[in-house]
Design a protein around this motif. Structure first.
Motif, PDB file in Angstrom:
ATOM      1  N   GLU A  95      -1.925 -21.640   7.204  1.00  0.00           N
ATOM      2  CA  GLU A  95      -1.917 -20.308   6.597  1.00  0.00           C
ATOM      3  C   GLU A  95      -1.113 -19.385   7.508  1.00  0.00           C
ATOM      4  N   LEU A  96      -0.143 -18.696   6.935  1.00  0.00           N
ATOM      5  CA  LEU A  96       0.718 -17.785   7.687  1.00  0.00           C
ATOM      6  C   LEU A  96       0.440 -16.360   7.232  1.00  0.00           C
ATOM      7  N   ARG A  97       0.280 -15.447   8.201  1.00  0.00           N
ATOM      8  CA  ARG A  97       0.022 -14.037   7.874  1.00  0.00           C
ATOM      9  C   ARG A  97       1.098 -13.150   8.481  1.00  0.00           C
ATOM     10  N   TRP A  98       1.573 -12.207   7.661  1.00  0.00           N
ATOM     11  CA  TRP A  98       2.539 -11.193   8.121  1.00  0.00           C
ATOM     12  C   TRP A  98       1.841  -9.846   8.089  1.00  0.00           C
ATOM     13  N   ASN A  99       1.883  -9.128   9.227  1.00  0.00           N
ATOM     14  CA  ASN A  99       1.185  -7.841   9.312  1.00  0.00           C
ATOM     15  C   ASN A  99       2.068  -6.649   8.968  1.00  0.00           C
ATOM     16  N   GLY A 100       3.293  -6.903   8.540  1.00  0.00           N
ATOM     17  CA  GLY A 100       4.201  -5.826   8.153  1.00  0.00           C
ATOM     18  C   GLY A 100       5.158  -5.390   9.235  1.00  0.00           C
ATOM     19  N   ALA A 101       4.986  -5.891  10.459  1.00  0.00           N
ATOM     20  CA  ALA A 101       5.888  -5.521  11.555  1.00  0.00           C
ATOM     21  C   ALA A 101       7.275  -6.117  11.330  1.00  0.00           C
ATOM     22  N   SER A 102       8.291  -5.422  11.835  1.00  0.00           N
ATOM     23  CA  SER A 102       9.671  -5.857  11.637  1.00  0.00           C
ATOM     24  C   SER A 102       9.999  -7.088  12.452  1.00  0.00           C
ATOM     25  N   TYR A 103       9.582  -7.090  13.704  1.00  0.00           N
ATOM     26  CA  TYR A 103       9.827  -8.213  14.595  1.00  0.00           C
ATOM     27  C   TYR A 103       8.885  -8.088  15.783  1.00  0.00           C
ATOM     28  N   GLY A 104       8.893  -9.082  16.648  1.00  0.00           N
ATOM     29  CA  GLY A 104       8.006  -9.075  17.806  1.00  0.00           C
ATOM     30  C   GLY A 104       7.146 -10.323  17.848  1.00  0.00           C
ATOM     31  N   ARG A 157      17.272   7.758  14.157  1.00  0.00           N
ATOM     32  CA  ARG A 157      18.030   7.523  12.936  1.00  0.00           C
ATOM     33  C   ARG A 157      17.769   6.119  12.394  1.00  0.00           C
ATOM     34  N   MET A 158      17.757   6.024  11.068  1.00  0.00           N
ATOM     35  CA  MET A 158      17.697   4.752  10.356  1.00  0.00           C
ATOM     36  C   MET A 158      16.496   3.905  10.770  1.00  0.00           C
ATOM     37  N   ARG A 159      15.355   4.557  10.940  1.00  0.00           N
ATOM     38  CA  ARG A 159      14.136   3.844  11.302  1.00  0.00           C
ATOM     39  C   ARG A 159      13.283   3.512  10.079  1.00  0.00           C
ATOM     40  N   GLY A 160      13.732   3.942   8.887  1.00  0.00           N
ATOM     41  CA  GLY A 160      12.951   3.711   7.685  1.00  0.00           C
ATOM     42  C   GLY A 160      12.787   2.239   7.364  1.00  0.00           C
ATOM     43  N   PRO A 195       0.845  -1.193   0.000  1.00  0.00           N
ATOM     44  CA  PRO A 195       0.000   0.000   0.000  1.00  0.00           C
ATOM     45  C   PRO A 195       0.884   1.249   0.000  1.00  0.00           C
ATOM     46  N   VAL A 196       0.999   1.902  -1.118  1.00  0.00           N
ATOM     47  CA  VAL A 196       1.938   3.016  -1.252  1.00  0.00           C
ATOM     48  C   VAL A 196       1.524   4.194  -0.374  1.00  0.00           C
ATOM     49  N   GLY A 197       0.238   4.455  -0.298  1.00  0.00           N
ATOM     50  CA  GLY A 197      -0.254   5.606   0.454  1.00  0.00           C
ATOM     51  C   GLY A 197      -0.582   6.754  -0.481  1.00  0.00           C
ATOM     52  N   TYR A 198      -1.772   7.313  -0.345  1.00  0.00           N
ATOM     53  CA  TYR A 198      -2.239   8.338  -1.299  1.00  0.00           C
ATOM     54  C   TYR A 198      -1.338   9.571  -1.306  1.00  0.00           C
ATOM     55  N   ALA A 199      -0.884  10.029  -0.128  1.00  0.00           N
ATOM     56  CA  ALA A 199      -0.041  11.223  -0.081  1.00  0.00           C
ATOM     57  C   ALA A 199       1.364  10.916  -0.582  1.00  0.00           C
ATOM     58  N   HIS A 200       1.874   9.748  -0.233  1.00  0.00           N
ATOM     59  CA  HIS A 200       3.193   9.332  -0.693  1.00  0.00           C
ATOM     60  C   HIS A 200       3.220   9.230  -2.214  1.00  0.00           C
ATOM     61  N   VAL A 233       3.141  -0.072   4.532  1.00  0.00           N
ATOM     62  CA  VAL A 233       3.067  -1.127   5.543  1.00  0.00           C
ATOM     63  C   VAL A 233       2.620  -2.397   4.822  1.00  0.00           C
ATOM     64  N   ARG A 234       3.596  -3.116   4.326  1.00  0.00           N
ATOM     65  CA  ARG A 234       3.301  -4.285   3.512  1.00  0.00           C
ATOM     66  C   ARG A 234       2.632  -5.380   4.343  1.00  0.00           C
ATOM     67  N   SER A 235       1.881  -6.228   3.670  1.00  0.00           N
ATOM     68  CA  SER A 235       1.290  -7.386   4.331  1.00  0.00           C
ATOM     69  C   SER A 235       1.306  -8.555   3.360  1.00  0.00           C
ATOM     70  N   SER A 236       1.370  -9.753   3.922  1.00  0.00           N
ATOM     71  CA  SER A 236       1.458 -10.955   3.088  1.00  0.00           C
ATOM     72  C   SER A 236       0.677 -12.087   3.734  1.00  0.00           C
ATOM     73  N   VAL A 237       0.138 -12.956   2.886  1.00  0.00           N
ATOM     74  CA  VAL A 237      -0.495 -14.190   3.337  1.00  0.00           C
ATOM     75  C   VAL A 237       0.144 -15.339   2.562  1.00  0.00           C
ATOM     76  N   PHE A 238       0.524 -16.389   3.295  1.00  0.00           N
ATOM     77  CA  PHE A 238       1.194 -17.550   2.711  1.00  0.00           C
ATOM     78  C   PHE A 238       0.274 -18.753   2.904  1.00  0.00           C
ATOM     79  N   TYR A 239      -0.161 -19.333   1.805  1.00  0.00           N
ATOM     80  CA  TYR A 239      -1.114 -20.432   1.846  1.00  0.00           C
ATOM     81  C   TYR A 239      -0.386 -21.748   1.601  1.00  0.00           C
ATOM     82  N   GLY A 240      -0.328 -22.591   2.641  1.00  0.00           N
ATOM     83  CA  GLY A 240       0.307 -23.891   2.521  1.00  0.00           C
ATOM     84  C   GLY A 240      -0.701 -25.002   2.707  1.00  0.00           C
ATOM     85  N   THR A 241      -0.277 -26.239   2.443  1.00  0.00           N
ATOM     86  CA  THR A 241      -1.198 -27.368   2.547  1.00  0.00           C
ATOM     87  C   THR A 241      -1.481 -27.775   3.988  1.00  0.00           C
ATOM     88  N   ARG A 242      -0.698 -27.250   4.932  1.00  0.00           N
ATOM     89  CA  ARG A 242      -0.935 -27.578   6.344  1.00  0.00           C
ATOM     90  C   ARG A 242      -1.330 -26.357   7.182  1.00  0.00           C
TER      91      ARG A 242
END
Length: 513
Positions: free
Chosen positions: A381-390, A427-430, A207-212, A370-379
């Motif tokens: 489903e994994l979802r990533w909400n865009g967070a770096s870690y945690g 610094r360097m939080r991008g 999602p690029v963002g309308y203002a960006h 804030v990217r997001s991804s869904v991974f569909y496997g045969t056993r």
């Protein structure tokens, strides 16, 4: 055919009839993050002193990577810089204590001084990557090059041609910063662990963002192909690279659809003016430059006004911003700019093992990158909400147990020596601190090799050479998939990745003959 066997398009040995257990890929593409560090215990110390670097192109990206020298001065030292803008040169001088004879208006005089540093950080505009990169490679410098590598497939291939890699232990890393997010690397590991079963499909959204989008791709430097490149390359070569990094096999076919639907003269509201400050419908326009940069100020004007040059004088800074919006390119009506890049695009990818992936790039979003991804496997489903870690970055639903579970993501999966940027520095939080993680990986790879060489080790050069071969393979591959996707969009047809890569390499061979 191609100049290196690495670039030959090979069918994966994995087939669509394989069992659910995920097989390791037959290519080296999965190994190409810079995992050369020692296991994390305490703060790393180095025998050889900091890596020295020159910076060519001192805009936002060049400054960002350079800031690693402020956070870890024992690891990186900036010794010279080049940029055509006086404000950028002044910033580099003030920030890194550079003498007048170490700051240049153009990169060529800097190169003429010879190899004065271990590495070069190159963050010029996209169409200006090739020449300074080649020049720095000739000097024997390691290179950290902002993405995309170049704006056409031949120049991308030229940058990893053997002609520019005569020194086996030279490292050239493209700034696919998202590769270095702990969550991204954890996903790569998790897919190969077999816990998802066989991976069937990946759905990834940027999602690029309308203002960006209005700032960068309508009014800004990446608004048209003549001045830069198509938006899938300039904005989403990150994302194509991520998908290729995650998938256990190579991409075999690609199709793409998209266009510029909104930021066009025919979409201009009735009564709208040429500039936002003069517009009678500005208050109702979501893309108003007044709203974006003056009040309430939803996007930073750092691209056209240097706050630090105002020496803390907020009134002066605000005056410069208002003047720029009144007279400069960032105050133009979004429906009257010379933009031509897509504001939305989808890419569909098929892989050698039968898996598929879809990438959506969308300008019209509240979320900003804030990217997001869904991974569909045969056993499962994994979802990533865009967070770096945690603890909540990744969530899995397991089919057999019918349980939802969090997949914890810490710094440095599998013992990599990752440290987060210090809290409070700003610094360097991008990119969720991915900028920091990339710079850290690049610098520490060089430090490790340098330490090994200084104590008489004979593996430093071979380690860097092996890593460089893998980086060449994966980086060029990901870029060429993006170019193939754009060719599909323009031609309205499915493109074979193998045939496309072969055609590029054949043209390169002809060009080099």
């Amino acid at each position: 055919m191609s100049f290196l066997g690495l670039f030959k398009h090979k069918k994966s040995s994995t087939t669509t009839k394989a069992k659910d257990k995920v097989q390791e890929p037959t290519t080296s593409h999965s190994k190409t993050d810079l995992a050369l560090s020692e296991p994390a215990t305490t703060r790393q110390t180095w025998k050889s002193g900091p890596i020295t670097a020159i910076v060519i192109g001192c805009g936002q990206r060049g400054r960002c990577y350079s800031e690693y020298a402020l956070i870890r001065p024992n690891e990186l030292q900036i010794v010279a810089a080049a940029d055509p803008r006086a404000t950028a040169r002044s910033y580099m001088s003030r920030t890194f204590g550079l003498a007048n004879d170490a700051v240049f208006e153009h990169w060529q005089p800097l190169i003429e001084k010879g190899r004065i540093a271990d590495a070069a950080i190159i963050c010029t505009q996209d169409q200006q990557h090739l020449e300074p990169c080649q020049a720095c490679k000739r000097l024997g410098c390691h290179v950290l090059l902002e993405k995309p590598m170049a704006c056409n497939p031949l120049d991308c291939a030229r940058l990893v041609h053997r002609e520019w890699l005569s020194e086996a232990d030279q490292l050239m890393v493209i700034c696919h910063v998202l590769r270095y997010l702990p969550a991204v690397r954890k996903i790569h590991q998790f897919i190969r662990s077999g816990q998802l079963g066989r991976l069937c499909h990946v759905q990834h959204t940027e999602p690029v963002g309308y203002a960006h989008f209005a700032h960068s791709y309508v009014r800004g430097n990446w608004r048209n192909e003549a001045g830069s490149a198509f938006s899938l390359l300039t904005k989403c070569c990150h994302d194509v690279d991520l998908i290729c990094y995650w998938m256990p096999s190579r991409c075999s076919r690609v199709s793409s659809f998209g266009s510029l639907v909104h930021f066009r003269p025919e979409e201009k509201p009735e009564g709208a003016a040429e500039r936002c400050v003069d517009c009678s419908v500005e208050k109702d326009c979501p893309y108003s430059a007044v709203k974006a940069y003056i009040f309430p100020g939803v996007w930073s004007p750092a691209a056209f006004v240097d706050r630090e040059a105002c020496n803390g004088d907020h009134a002066k800074y605000q005056q410069l911003v208002e003047e720029a919006v009144k007279t400069g390119p960032y105050g133009r009506c979004v429906y009257n700019c010379d933009n031509d890049v897509c504001d939305h695009q989808v890419v569909n990818m098929e892989f050698d093992d039968g898996a598929t992936a879809s990438l959506t790039m969308m300008a019209f979003t509240e979320a900003v990158c804030v990217r997001s991804s869904v991974f569909y496997g045969t056993r499962g489903e994994l979802r990533w909400n865009g967070a770096s870690y945690g603890d909540t970055a990744l969530t899995m639903y397991e089919f057999a147990s019918m349980d939802h579970m969090h997949v914890p993501v810490g710094l440095g999966p599998e013992g990599d020596n990752q440290e987060a940027p210090p809290a409070g520095s700003g610094r360097m939080r991008g990119h969720g601190s991915a900028d920091f993680f990339l710079a850290q990986a690049f610098v520490r790879a060089l430090l490790k090799a340098k330490d090994s060489a200084e104590v008489g080790g004979d593996t430093a050069g071979s380690s860097l050479a092996e890593l460089q071969r893998e980086l060449n393979d994966s980086t060029l591959y990901g870029h060429l998939v993006a170019f193939a996707a754009e060719e599909s969009r323009k031609r309205g047809t499915v493109v074979s990745i193998g045939e496309y890569i072969d055609s590029v390499m054949s043209r390169l061979d002809e060009d080099s003959a």
